[in-house]
Design an enzyme around this catalytic site. Sequence first.
Site, mmCIF file in Angstrom:
data_model
loop_
_atom_site.group_PDB
_atom_site.id
_atom_site.type_symbol
_atom_site.label_atom_id
_atom_site.label_comp_id
_atom_site.label_asym_id
_atom_site.label_seq_id
_atom_site.Cartn_x
_atom_site.Cartn_y
_atom_site.Cartn_z
ATOM 1 N N ASN A 84 0.812 -1.226 0.000
ATOM 2 C CA ASN A 84 0.000 0.000 0.000
ATOM 3 C C ASN A 84 0.840 1.269 0.000
ATOM 4 O OD1 ASN A 84 -2.405 1.827 0.888
ATOM 5 N ND2 ASN A 84 -0.859 2.047 2.503
ATOM 6 N N TYR A 149 4.558 9.746 -10.743
ATOM 7 C CA TYR A 149 3.536 8.931 -10.064
ATOM 8 C C TYR A 149 2.853 7.992 -11.049
ATOM 9 C CZ TYR A 149 -0.498 7.843 -7.085
ATOM 10 O OH TYR A 149 -1.459 7.204 -6.349
ATOM 11 N N LYS A 153 2.777 3.993 -11.052
ATOM 12 C CA LYS A 153 1.547 3.216 -10.862
ATOM 13 C C LYS A 153 1.252 2.337 -12.075
ATOM 14 C CE LYS A 153 0.596 4.339 -6.659
ATOM 15 N NZ LYS A 153 0.576 3.327 -5.599
#
Length: 249
Positions: A84, A149, A153
């Site tokens: 996470n 980012y 991802k």
Amino acid sequence: MTAPSSLAGRVYVVTGGTRGIGAAIAQGLLDVGARVCVLARDPDPGDGEQTLGVPVDLAEPATVAAAFDRVVAAWGRIDGLVNNAGISKVGPTLEYDLADFARILDVNVTGLFACSQAAARVMAKQGGGSIVSIASMTSFTGQPQRAAYIASKSAVLGLTRALANDWGPLGIRVNAVAPGYIRTDLTGDLIERGVLDVDAIAARAPLGRFGQPADVVGAVLFLLSDQAGYTTGQAIVVDGGWTVNGYFK
Ligand code: NAI
């Protein structure tokens, strides 16, 4: 929520489980009777029968190996890992600092791989386990000013598919959950700075609201559980329908 019953008594590691989405997942696991180890830079030291806090910096691989050793020393096994922890930095791409870019890739991709590898080594000896990584709806879409980012991802989804192939024969399933806009410190900072408009985001999502950390928990618990026993290499998008709304006026 009716939780999958196969999680009770098992051992789960949640990275970045001290706040936001990770804390909600850790609580969801505790609520169904699982044992939860939170790996974070500054975990709650309050260890108990069901909880364990172990410090780690995902940007430092040596701390990752030591952290997983500590979980095994304490509880003897690892049934599941939730990758996470993640970081982001929004900024104009022409001026984006390469050190920031590298740091985001280090934590969100290399750190995630290091955790997955450490957990899978334990799971392989046990005959199996389940890994769920928190990707993002931006794993599927572009957005301005988030190059590092979004690259990271997207890589999380690539790793999910790659590791599902490598570790399926070992009984280890590897899946992802891709949240949309969820109200946490990560988005709170952007809301405060006026980068995100909560009302406009809520209005665009077919389900008509901004997400909360608890919205992500069900998909994660399902993928960790035996109910997802024939599912690997997949991603569940939890975004209130944001990515399926192609309407523009
Ligand atoms: P947050 O900023 O509230 O929490 C992040 C957690 O990761 C914290 O516990 C932090 O200590 C930990 N962490 C950060 N860097 C670390 C490092 N180097 N070593 C160890 N732990 C570290 O973030 P939030 O919003 O709860 O996000 C959790 C995950 O969900 C992240 O991977 C994020 O990219 C992803 N996500 C979040 C969305 C949102 O709207 N909030 C949307 C889509 C994905």
